[in-house]
Design a protein around this motif. Structure first.
Motif, PDB file in Angstrom:
ATOM      1  N   VAL A 272       0.866  -1.182   0.000  1.00 56.07           N
ATOM      2  CA  VAL A 272       0.000   0.000   0.000  1.00 56.07           C
ATOM      3  C   VAL A 272       0.900   1.229   0.000  1.00 56.07           C
ATOM      4  N   LEU A 273       0.825   1.984  -1.089  1.00 52.46           N
ATOM      5  CA  LEU A 273       1.717   3.136  -1.272  1.00 52.46           C
ATOM      6  C   LEU A 273       0.936   4.439  -1.118  1.00 52.46           C
ATOM      7  N   GLU A 274       1.413   5.295  -0.230  1.00 53.83           N
ATOM      8  CA  GLU A 274       0.867   6.639  -0.112  1.00 53.83           C
ATOM      9  C   GLU A 274       1.748   7.553  -0.945  1.00 53.83           C
ATOM     10  N   MET A 275       1.150   8.268  -1.908  1.00 55.86           N
ATOM     11  CA  MET A 275       1.949   8.993  -2.885  1.00 55.86           C
ATOM     12  C   MET A 275       1.552  10.457  -2.983  1.00 55.86           C
ATOM     13  N   ASP A 276       2.565  11.268  -3.221  1.00 54.68           N
ATOM     14  CA  ASP A 276       2.371  12.673  -3.563  1.00 54.68           C
ATOM     15  C   ASP A 276       2.795  12.812  -5.013  1.00 54.68           C
ATOM     16  N   GLY A 277       1.831  12.724  -5.922  1.00 53.76           N
ATOM     17  CA  GLY A 277       2.170  12.646  -7.347  1.00 53.76           C
ATOM     18  C   GLY A 277       2.846  11.310  -7.636  1.00 53.76           C
ATOM     19  N   GLU A 278       4.083  11.351  -8.148  1.00 51.86           N
ATOM     20  CA  GLU A 278       4.838  10.123  -8.428  1.00 51.86           C
ATOM     21  C   GLU A 278       5.783   9.762  -7.282  1.00 51.86           C
ATOM     22  N   THR A 279       5.815  10.586  -6.233  1.00 50.90           N
ATOM     23  CA  THR A 279       6.778  10.387  -5.142  1.00 50.90           C
ATOM     24  C   THR A 279       6.160   9.589  -4.007  1.00 50.90           C
ATOM     25  N   ILE A 280       6.908   8.617  -3.522  1.00 55.48           N
ATOM     26  CA  ILE A 280       6.438   7.770  -2.416  1.00 55.48           C
ATOM     27  C   ILE A 280       6.600   8.516  -1.092  1.00 55.48           C
TER      28      ILE A 280
ATOM     29  N   ASP B 281      11.840  -6.942 -14.893  1.00 58.12           N
ATOM     30  CA  ASP B 281      11.083  -5.897 -14.191  1.00 58.12           C
ATOM     31  C   ASP B 281      11.474  -4.498 -14.660  1.00 58.12           C
ATOM     32  N   LEU B 282      12.775  -4.328 -14.959  1.00 59.89           N
ATOM     33  CA  LEU B 282      13.275  -2.997 -15.307  1.00 59.89           C
ATOM     34  C   LEU B 282      13.391  -2.791 -16.814  1.00 59.89           C
ATOM     35  N   GLY B 283      12.810  -3.722 -17.593  1.00 65.05           N
ATOM     36  CA  GLY B 283      12.682  -3.478 -19.025  1.00 65.05           C
ATOM     37  C   GLY B 283      13.647  -4.197 -19.936  1.00 65.05           C
ATOM     38  N   ALA B 284      14.485  -5.097 -19.408  1.00 65.32           N
ATOM     39  CA  ALA B 284      15.447  -5.824 -20.247  1.00 65.32           C
ATOM     40  C   ALA B 284      14.954  -7.249 -20.456  1.00 65.32           C
ATOM     41  N   MET B 285      14.613  -7.592 -21.672  1.00 66.33           N
ATOM     42  CA  MET B 285      13.980  -8.883 -21.952  1.00 66.33           C
ATOM     43  C   MET B 285      14.992 -10.004 -22.166  1.00 66.33           C
TER      44      MET B 285
ATOM     45  N   THR C 179      19.187   1.832 -11.533  1.00 65.18           N
ATOM     46  CA  THR C 179      19.732   1.179 -10.332  1.00 65.18           C
ATOM     47  C   THR C 179      20.752   2.020  -9.553  1.00 65.18           C
ATOM     48  N   VAL C 180      21.530   2.855 -10.219  1.00 69.13           N
ATOM     49  CA  VAL C 180      22.567   3.638  -9.523  1.00 69.13           C
ATOM     50  C   VAL C 180      21.911   4.706  -8.654  1.00 69.13           C
ATOM     51  N   GLY C 181      22.261   4.709  -7.375  1.00 68.92           N
ATOM     52  CA  GLY C 181      21.713   5.692  -6.441  1.00 68.92           C
ATOM     53  C   GLY C 181      20.300   5.398  -5.981  1.00 68.92           C
ATOM     54  N   ILE C 182      19.748   4.265  -6.384  1.00 66.97           N
ATOM     55  CA  ILE C 182      18.380   3.886  -5.997  1.00 66.97           C
ATOM     56  C   ILE C 182      18.431   2.918  -4.814  1.00 66.97           C
ATOM     57  N   GLY C 183      17.627   3.179  -3.795  1.00 68.56           N
ATOM     58  CA  GLY C 183      17.544   2.276  -2.643  1.00 68.56           C
ATOM     59  C   GLY C 183      18.838   2.167  -1.874  1.00 68.56           C
ATOM     60  N   VAL C 184      19.483   3.286  -1.608  1.00 74.74           N
ATOM     61  CA  VAL C 184      20.760   3.280  -0.879  1.00 74.74           C
ATOM     62  C   VAL C 184      20.514   2.885   0.577  1.00 74.74           C
ATOM     63  N   ILE C 185      21.270   1.880   1.030  1.00 76.73           N
ATOM     64  CA  ILE C 185      21.152   1.421   2.423  1.00 76.73           C
ATOM     65  C   ILE C 185      22.532   1.554   3.070  1.00 76.73           C
ATOM     66  N   PRO C 186      22.720   2.531   3.963  1.00 77.75           N
ATOM     67  CA  PRO C 186      24.004   2.640   4.674  1.00 77.75           C
ATOM     68  C   PRO C 186      24.242   1.393   5.522  1.00 77.75           C
TER      69      PRO C 186
ATOM     70  N   ARG D 233      10.988   5.769   0.738  1.00 77.21           N
ATOM     71  CA  ARG D 233      10.419   7.110   0.902  1.00 77.21           C
ATOM     72  C   ARG D 233      11.226   8.129   0.101  1.00 77.21           C
ATOM     73  N   GLY D 234      10.499   8.955  -0.636  1.00 78.36           N
ATOM     74  CA  GLY D 234      11.170   9.965  -1.446  1.00 78.36           C
ATOM     75  C   GLY D 234      11.539   9.496  -2.835  1.00 78.36           C
ATOM     76  N   HIS D 235      11.439   8.187  -3.080  1.00 80.59           N
ATOM     77  CA  HIS D 235      11.715   7.652  -4.415  1.00 80.59           C
ATOM     78  C   HIS D 235      10.454   7.746  -5.281  1.00 80.59           C
ATOM     79  N   MET D 236      10.642   7.481  -6.578  1.00 77.09           N
ATOM     80  CA  MET D 236       9.522   7.465  -7.513  1.00 77.09           C
ATOM     81  C   MET D 236       8.911   6.070  -7.558  1.00 77.09           C
ATOM     82  N   LEU D 237       7.704   5.979  -8.104  1.00 81.21           N
ATOM     83  CA  LEU D 237       7.014   4.685  -8.170  1.00 81.21           C
ATOM     84  C   LEU D 237       7.833   3.603  -8.889  1.00 81.21           C
ATOM     85  N   PRO D 238       8.461   3.885 -10.048  1.00 82.22           N
ATOM     86  CA  PRO D 238       9.248   2.828 -10.704  1.00 82.22           C
ATOM     87  C   PRO D 238      10.426   2.322  -9.861  1.00 82.22           C
ATOM     88  N   ASP D 239      10.913   3.181  -8.940  1.00 83.74           N
ATOM     89  CA  ASP D 239      12.026   2.760  -8.080  1.00 83.74           C
ATOM     90  C   ASP D 239      11.594   1.703  -7.068  1.00 83.74           C
ATOM     91  N   VAL D 240      10.307   1.674  -6.732  1.00 85.99           N
ATOM     92  CA  VAL D 240       9.784   0.637  -5.833  1.00 85.99           C
ATOM     93  C   VAL D 240       9.943  -0.731  -6.491  1.00 85.99           C
TER      94      VAL D 240
END
Length: 417
Positions: free
Chosen positions: A25-33, A120-124, A224-231, A394-401
């Motif tokens: 269940v995603l709560e969104m502000d436009g395209e932003t999570i 998922d990310l478009g490479a068949m 993928t670069v810079g997406i879902g960064v986990i320290p 949080r703060g990412h776009m829907l495709p980043d989910v």
């Protein structure tokens, strides 16, 4: 002025990129999570309770079905827990076979991951490439156990049987004939060890092919670069293990830190990431496939040189051979008693974990002296990882989910249990 409110959408559970029955269940502000709330339990099968109602040896098959892409690794954790309570240890040849099949399973898992995540990310094309190699290794599962997926090959005290002397071959059909058929059966002329030796020699170049398609691909890097960064601190705080932890730069691997089976004798490296983003986790999985290939090669060499038993001669846990059953009524009775009633395990409790392809897969097992577990609890890596979803997207776009769900490498059998 009219107030603009966030809106809520369902992502799944019937979604091709949900990797199982995940309702997000995603709560969104436009395209932003703004908030992500994972709802699990839609695949709940009561595995832990079912295991408490059956003899120990009848629940091995349930382990395969928890993570149906990492089958034998799951069996390994459960079987090791039983062996700890029984105080028995599998023969050295069985330990090497287990190590080899754990790594075959790791490659199978990562091939599934790279194919589905790229899709998922478009490479068949990557999906088709990865499944080409996956089919070869699935034949090894089938050759030792008779089943392509749910093997039930590991048993307390060893493995079901030794490696076969010959591999199944492709038969002539309207799709495969002549030189094409000969090429497909080229690796299958000898034993399973011959087949694996040929496969491993060839597999390094296949991993290079996957990298050619993805590693420097502009679109792949944008997704993928810079997406879902986990320290690393956050990864440790969330209880992450496996690639999710190593991708953040923490070199934690149970095969090195708490060696089991034959891992203490294996020469391999632990790949780690730098930034902790989706791209780093992709690179770690790519390198893990190469390292698994190295381990399989070492196991093949050892198994060629060291024949021996693959099951302990302890008639409390090991069944008689078919020859013995034909000649001895007592052996036949023992066979039926073992597979129906099982065996009583001494009172005690233990935790046994393996470095499964998705992370630390552990079994907490309590025995009250009966022939079935008093309590069984599964420590599934996917459950711990999924609980961090809200904090990371949080703060990412829907495709980043979609990229994030893919990089978690989730299978819902183990999440829901």
């Amino acid at each position: 002025m009219q107030e603009i409110r966030n809106y809520t959408i369902n992502f799944g559970p019937q979604h091709p990129a949900a990797h199982g029955v995940l309702r997000l269940v995603l709560e969104m502000d436009g395209e932003t999570i703004m908030r992500a709330d994972p709802h699990v339990g839609l695949l709940h099968r009561g595995t832990e309770k079912l295991a408490e109602s059956k003899p120990f040896n009848q629940s091995i098959g349930y382990m395969d079905r928890l993570d149906y892409v990492s089958m034998m690794c799951n069996e390994h954790a459960y079987v090791r827990a039983i062996e700890k309570l029984l105080g028995v240890e599998a023969p050295i040849r069985a330990q090497y076979i287990r190590t080899m099949f754990d790594e075959i399973t790791r490659i199978l898992n990562h091939l599934m991951w790279i194919g589905s995540n790229a899709l998922d990310l478009g490479a068949m094309a990557v999906f088709l490439y990865a499944f080409r190699e996956r089919e070869e290794l699935m034949d090894c599962y089938e050759a030792v156990s008779g089943a392509r997926m749910h093997a039930t090959y590991y048993r307390p005290g060893g493995v079901y049987r030794d490696l076969p002397d010959r591999m199944p071959q492709y038969k002539e059909s309207r799709w495969h004939k002549g030189n094409d058929l000969k090429r497909m059966n080229e690796w299958r002329e000898g034993s399973m060890l011959d087949f694996l030796e040929a496969f491993c020699k060839d597999f390094y170049s296949k991993v290079d092919e996957y990298e050619t398609l993805l590693t420097d691909n502009r679109i792949w890097k944008q997704r993928t670069v810079g997406i879902g960064v986990i320290p690393p601190e956050q990864a440790l705080a969330w209880g992450m293990t496996g690639v999710m932890l190593r991708g953040s730069g923490v070199a934690w691997d149970l095969r090195k830190k708490q060696p089991y089976a034959a891992y203490a004798d294996m020469d391999f490296d632990i790949p780690v990431g730098v930034k902790g983003d989706c791209y780093d986790r992709y690179l770690v999985r790519i390198e893990e496939m190469r390292q698994s290939n190295r381990i399989i090669e070492q196991c093949v060499r050892w198994l060629r040189a060291n024949p021996g038993p693959v099951m302990i001669q302890n008639f409390k846990v090991s069944p008689p051979s078919r020859e013995e059953m034909k000649d001895d009524m007592e052996a036949l009775i023992h066979h039926f008693k073992l597979f129906t009633e099982g065996y009583c395990v001494p009172v005690g409790e233990t935790y046994s974990a393996v470095e499964a392809p998705k992370g630390e897969f552990g079994i907490y097992l309590v025995s009250d002296g009966a022939n079935k577990p008093f309590r069984l609890k599964v420590r599934a890596p996917g459950f711990a990882h999924l609980s961090s979803m809200d904090a990371i997207v949080r703060g990412h776009m829907l495709p980043d989910v979609v990229a994030m769900i893919g990089t978690y490498d989730i299978v819902f059998g183990e999440v829901d249990r």
